[in-house]
Scaffold this active site. Structure first.
Site, PDB file in Angstrom:
ATOM      1  N   GLU A 133       0.840  -1.216   0.000  1.00 53.93           N
ATOM      2  CA  GLU A 133       0.000   0.000   0.000  1.00 53.93           C
ATOM      3  C   GLU A 133       0.868   1.256   0.000  1.00 53.93           C
ATOM      4  O   GLU A 133       2.066   1.196   0.302  1.00 53.93           O
ATOM      5  CB  GLU A 133      -0.918  -0.009   1.224  1.00 53.93           C
ATOM      6  CG  GLU A 133      -0.174  -0.046   2.550  1.00 53.93           C
ATOM      7  CD  GLU A 133      -0.924   0.627   3.671  1.00 53.93           C
ATOM      8  OE1 GLU A 133      -1.499   1.708   3.449  1.00 53.93           O
ATOM      9  OE2 GLU A 133      -0.916   0.095   4.793  1.00 53.93           O
ATOM     10  N   VAL A 136      -5.143   0.010   2.639  1.00 55.68           N
ATOM     11  CA  VAL A 136      -5.175  -1.455   2.512  1.00 55.68           C
ATOM     12  C   VAL A 136      -6.357  -1.875   1.618  1.00 55.68           C
ATOM     13  O   VAL A 136      -6.210  -2.709   0.722  1.00 55.68           O
ATOM     14  CB  VAL A 136      -5.297  -2.112   3.908  1.00 55.68           C
ATOM     15  CG1 VAL A 136      -5.586  -3.605   3.792  1.00 55.68           C
ATOM     16  CG2 VAL A 136      -4.021  -1.869   4.709  1.00 55.68           C
ATOM     17  N   ASP A 163     -17.408   4.711  12.991  1.00 51.63           N
ATOM     18  CA  ASP A 163     -16.148   4.751  12.249  1.00 51.63           C
ATOM     19  C   ASP A 163     -15.552   3.345  12.172  1.00 51.63           C
ATOM     20  O   ASP A 163     -14.910   2.865  13.108  1.00 51.63           O
ATOM     21  CB  ASP A 163     -15.169   5.731  12.908  1.00 51.63           C
ATOM     22  CG  ASP A 163     -13.960   6.014  12.031  1.00 51.63           C
ATOM     23  OD1 ASP A 163     -13.799   5.339  10.989  1.00 51.63           O
ATOM     24  OD2 ASP A 163     -13.173   6.913  12.381  1.00 51.63           O
ATOM     25  N   LYS A 182      -3.905  -1.950  14.650  1.00 49.50           N
ATOM     26  CA  LYS A 182      -3.319  -1.063  15.649  1.00 49.50           C
ATOM     27  C   LYS A 182      -4.159  -1.034  16.903  1.00 49.50           C
ATOM     28  O   LYS A 182      -5.383  -1.015  16.833  1.00 49.50           O
ATOM     29  CB  LYS A 182      -3.283   0.356  15.096  1.00 49.50           C
ATOM     30  CG  LYS A 182      -2.118   0.604  14.220  1.00 49.50           C
ATOM     31  CD  LYS A 182      -1.231   1.681  14.859  1.00 49.50           C
ATOM     32  CE  LYS A 182       0.108   1.694  14.158  1.00 49.50           C
ATOM     33  NZ  LYS A 182      -0.065   2.118  12.776  1.00 49.50           N
TER      34      LYS A 182
HETATM   35  N1  PSU Z   1      -2.262   1.006  10.004  1.00 46.98           N
HETATM   36  C1  PSU Z   1      -0.947   1.342  10.073  1.00 46.98           C
HETATM   37  N2  PSU Z   1      -0.454   2.334   9.316  1.00 46.98           N
HETATM   38  C2  PSU Z   1      -1.228   2.944   8.405  1.00 46.98           C
HETATM   39  C3  PSU Z   1      -2.589   2.547   8.285  1.00 46.98           C
HETATM   40  C4  PSU Z   1      -3.070   1.593   9.109  1.00 46.98           C
HETATM   41  O1  PSU Z   1      -0.221   0.782  10.838  1.00 46.98           O
HETATM   42  O2  PSU Z   1      -0.747   3.834   7.705  1.00 46.98           O
HETATM   43  C5  PSU Z   1      -3.387   3.119   7.172  1.00 46.98           C
HETATM   44  C6  PSU Z   1      -3.579   2.010   6.138  1.00 46.98           C
HETATM   45  O3  PSU Z   1      -3.404   2.560   4.853  1.00 46.98           O
HETATM   46  C7  PSU Z   1      -5.015   1.588   6.342  1.00 46.98           C
HETATM   47  C8  PSU Z   1      -5.634   2.918   6.703  1.00 46.98           C
HETATM   48  O4  PSU Z   1      -5.579   0.974   5.214  1.00 46.98           O
HETATM   49  O5  PSU Z   1      -4.685   3.515   7.568  1.00 46.98           O
HETATM   50  C9  PSU Z   1      -6.979   2.795   7.359  1.00 46.98           C
HETATM   51  O6  PSU Z   1      -7.526   4.079   7.441  1.00 46.98           O
HETATM   52  P1  PSU Z   1      -9.054   4.259   7.906  1.00 46.98           P
HETATM   53  O7  PSU Z   1      -9.077   3.881   9.358  1.00 46.98           O
HETATM   54  O8  PSU Z   1      -9.336   5.713   7.671  1.00 46.98           O
HETATM   55  O9  PSU Z   1      -9.865   3.353   7.044  1.00 46.98           O
HETATM   56 MN    MN Z   2     -12.645   5.793   9.232  1.00 47.02          MN
END
Ligand code: PSU
Ligand code: MN
Length: 318
Positions: free
Chosen positions: A25, A114, A146, A167
């Site tokens: 990604e 991702v 969310d 995370k």
């Molecule tokens: N987890 C990580 N580092 C990141 C992300 C997640 O350790 O940079 C990024 C990834 O690109 C993941 C995105 O797909 O955050 C998810 O964002 P959201 O929660 O807005 O969907």
């Molecule tokens: Mn989100």
């Protein structure tokens, strides 16, 4: 539609020959880690994929095309966009799976999450991808709703994603519930517990784990043949970050106070936790990204090797 997809020659050749390719990604470059560590890490992940015997394909949207295999110049450009002052917003947008078509059609550059990477990989015929941690159900989602689009993408696109869990900024048990609801298999790679990104154990037991690439490749073959979609393979991080929970709590409070919402939430929390742990969370993040890239390559090699001795099986998924 091919005009909208630009596959790097090395990636195209590998795919045509049935050699292993690992998708990576780019949101983690432009939005998930600070400059210049982000660029170094992206290039180190590509080296780890190569060391494991596969060809890397870092995804992104550039100049009206979905690029499958960003070169070093573009990775650097994406990385440099994280350098701009946060209030001016990054030049390179963060694209989830749903954002790809609009970004391509309207000529907007963007880094793939991702979910977007899984969509792009499936489109390009790449079966394996690596990341740090997938997006998931945010804490407090019962109020905010969310929930990362990554989860839905895993349920839709047939890609095996190697990660260190999600995370700890997220609600891990709720994320696992959603993965179950969406029918996404979660398999431990040489571990019995779902990892928590900054720690080996989230306290959640896995229903299934494998010890060998051969076992995982067999699961994957059957999953594909039977029209499944994504699969999550998880492994613990190579190092832990003690005391990270306190930093997460502060980061969550700061995000709430600043009124951060939507796609900005994850990048905000990652940066804040990095600050509050004096960069320790960032070091751990970099280490596990490289670790996952290598593991993904090893798995991709096994899948490619098995497909080359069983041509009829590899053709049964269309
Ligand atoms: N987890 C990580 N580092 C990141 C992300 C997640 O350790 O940079 C990024 C990834 O690109 C993941 C995105 O797909 O955050 C998810 O964002 P959201 O929660 O807005 O969907
Ligand atoms: Mn989100």
């Amino acid at each position: 539609m091919r005009a909208f997809v630009r596959v790097a020659p090395e990636v195209a050749e590998a795919l045509a020959a049935g050699r292993p390719v690992v998708a990576l990604e780019s949101a983690v470059i432009a939005h998930g880690s600070p400059y210049p560590v982000n660029i170094e890490t992206a290039l180190a992940m590509e080296r780890a994929v190569r060391a494991g015997g596969a060809v890397p394909a870092t995804m992104g949207v550039v100049g009206g095309a979905l690029v499958v295999g960003l070169d070093e110049r573009l990775i650097t450009k994406f990385g440099e966009s994280a350098r701009r002052a946060p209030q001016s917003g990054p030049a390179v947008a963060k694209l989830g799976a749903r954002d790809l078509a609009a970004a391509v059609a309207l000529g907007r550059d963007g880094a793939t999450t991702v979910g977007a990477t899984a969509r792009a990989a499936a489109l390009a015929g790449i079966q394996v991808m690596a990341t740090g941690g997938i997006g998931g159900v945010h804490r407090g989602a019962a109020q905010t709703w969310d929930i990362s689009g990554d989860l839905m993408a895993l349920a839709r696109y047939p890609v095996l994603v190697v990660c260190a869990g999600v995370k700890a900024i997220l609600d891990i048990p709720a994320t696992l519930e959603w993965l179950e609801t969406l029918g996404v298999p979660v398999i431990g790679w040489r571990c019995q517990d779902f990892p928590a990104f900054y720690a080996a154990d989230s306290g959640c037991r896995l229903a299934c784990s494998v010890e060998s690439a051969g076992d995982l490749a067999r699961v994957w073959e059957i999953e594909r043949a039977w029209r499944g979609a994504g699969l999550l393979a998880v492994q613990p991080p190579p190092g832990e970050v003690p005391g990270v929970e306190a930093a997460i709590q502060s980061a969550l409070a700061a995000a709430a106070a600043a009124g951060v919402q939507g796609a900005a939430v994850t990048p905000y929390l990652l940066a804040k936790v990095g600050e509050l742990t004096d960069g320790k969370s960032l070091d751990a993040n970099v280490a596990l990204l490289k670790h996952n890239a290598l593991t993904a390559a090893i798995i991709a090699c096994e899948i490619a090797a098995r497909a080359s001795c069983q041509p009829s099986d590899s053709q049964c998924y269309k």
